[in-house]
Design a protein around this motif. Structure first.
Motif, mmCIF file in Angstrom:
data_model
loop_
_atom_site.group_PDB
_atom_site.id
_atom_site.type_symbol
_atom_site.label_atom_id
_atom_site.label_comp_id
_atom_site.label_asym_id
_atom_site.label_seq_id
_atom_site.Cartn_x
_atom_site.Cartn_y
_atom_site.Cartn_z
ATOM 1 N N GLN A 133 0.815 -1.218 0.000
ATOM 2 C CA GLN A 133 0.000 0.000 0.000
ATOM 3 C C GLN A 133 0.848 1.269 0.000
ATOM 4 O O GLN A 133 0.318 2.372 -0.062
ATOM 5 N N GLY A 134 2.165 1.111 0.121
ATOM 6 C CA GLY A 134 3.054 2.277 0.138
ATOM 7 C C GLY A 134 3.367 2.792 1.518
ATOM 8 O O GLY A 134 3.938 3.879 1.665
ATOM 9 N N THR A 135 3.048 2.011 2.553
ATOM 10 C CA THR A 135 3.389 2.409 3.917
ATOM 11 C C THR A 135 4.865 2.119 4.169
ATOM 12 O O THR A 135 5.355 1.031 3.875
ATOM 13 N N TYR A 136 5.559 3.102 4.711
ATOM 14 C CA TYR A 136 6.996 2.979 5.002
ATOM 15 C C TYR A 136 7.223 1.845 6.003
ATOM 16 O O TYR A 136 6.545 1.759 7.010
ATOM 17 N N ILE A 137 8.221 0.989 5.718
ATOM 18 C CA ILE A 137 8.577 -0.103 6.619
ATOM 19 C C ILE A 137 9.928 0.172 7.280
ATOM 20 O O ILE A 137 10.037 0.160 8.495
ATOM 21 N N LYS A 138 10.958 0.418 6.447
ATOM 22 C CA LYS A 138 12.301 0.633 7.008
ATOM 23 C C LYS A 138 13.222 1.223 5.969
ATOM 24 O O LYS A 138 12.905 1.281 4.780
ATOM 25 N N SER A 139 14.397 1.648 6.448
ATOM 26 C CA SER A 139 15.470 2.166 5.591
ATOM 27 C C SER A 139 16.672 1.249 5.732
ATOM 28 O O SER A 139 16.957 0.742 6.819
ATOM 29 N N ILE A 140 17.381 1.056 4.616
ATOM 30 C CA ILE A 140 18.594 0.261 4.627
ATOM 31 C C ILE A 140 19.680 1.098 3.992
ATOM 32 O O ILE A 140 19.570 1.526 2.837
ATOM 33 N N ALA A 141 20.750 1.365 4.740
ATOM 34 C CA ALA A 141 21.868 2.127 4.212
ATOM 35 C C ALA A 141 22.688 1.260 3.268
ATOM 36 O O ALA A 141 22.960 0.097 3.570
ATOM 37 N N ASP A 142 23.021 1.813 2.112
ATOM 38 C CA ASP A 142 23.849 1.069 1.147
ATOM 39 C C ASP A 142 25.295 1.027 1.591
ATOM 40 O O ASP A 142 25.817 1.859 2.201
#
Length: 142
Positions: A133-142
């Motif tokens: 649905q486009g709800t933010y889950i998490k961020s992963i740094a490259d």
């Protein structure tokens, strides 16, 4: 001296954490077979091993794809490059609000082994993960 040893150990362990490029010969037959059955028309196949699993990166009709398989040949996840405008509207709104004036570099649709769909958007050097649905889950740094 103690700091030198700790630095050496940290470097040693970080080398093992990085994905290893593999030749086709190093990929188990069952893993390679599952991959070829799933994507017989792929091109530019490249293999990596990360955390005990195998990842094939490849191209289909000018779109980048990836597939992660365990050593037994079970598909854990597939990823397909998508146009940025194919991201869910809520994900685009989140990115525009949270990262104003930043461009989305890449976008992908990910399907895990249970059929759960998530989306990934790369902004700056961060991968943002969103649900269907486009709800933010998490961020992963490259």
């Amino acid at each position: 001296m103690k700091n030198s040893i700790l630095t050496f150990l940290a470097l040693l362990f970080s080398c093992f954490a990085i994905a290893q490029n593999l030749s086709e010969k190093e990929v188990p037959t069952i893993v390679k077979s599952t991959f070829l059955i799933s994507y017989p028309d792929q091109t530019n196949e490249k293999w990596e091993k990360e955390k005990g699993n195998y990842e094939a990166s490849f191209t289909i009709k000018d779109k980048e794809h990836a597939m992660v398989l365990d050593p037994e040949g079970n598909i854990l996840e597939t990823e397909e490059e998508i146009d940025v405008n194919k991201l869910p509207a809520n994900a685009l709104a989140y990115i525009n609000t949270t990262y104003p004036n930043k461009k989305i570099k890449d976008a992908a649709k990910i399907i895990d082994a249970h059929g759960i769909v998530t989306f990934e958007a790369q902004v700056t050097s961060i991968d943002l993960i969103f649900d269907k649905q486009g709800t933010y889950i998490k961020s992963i740094a490259d």
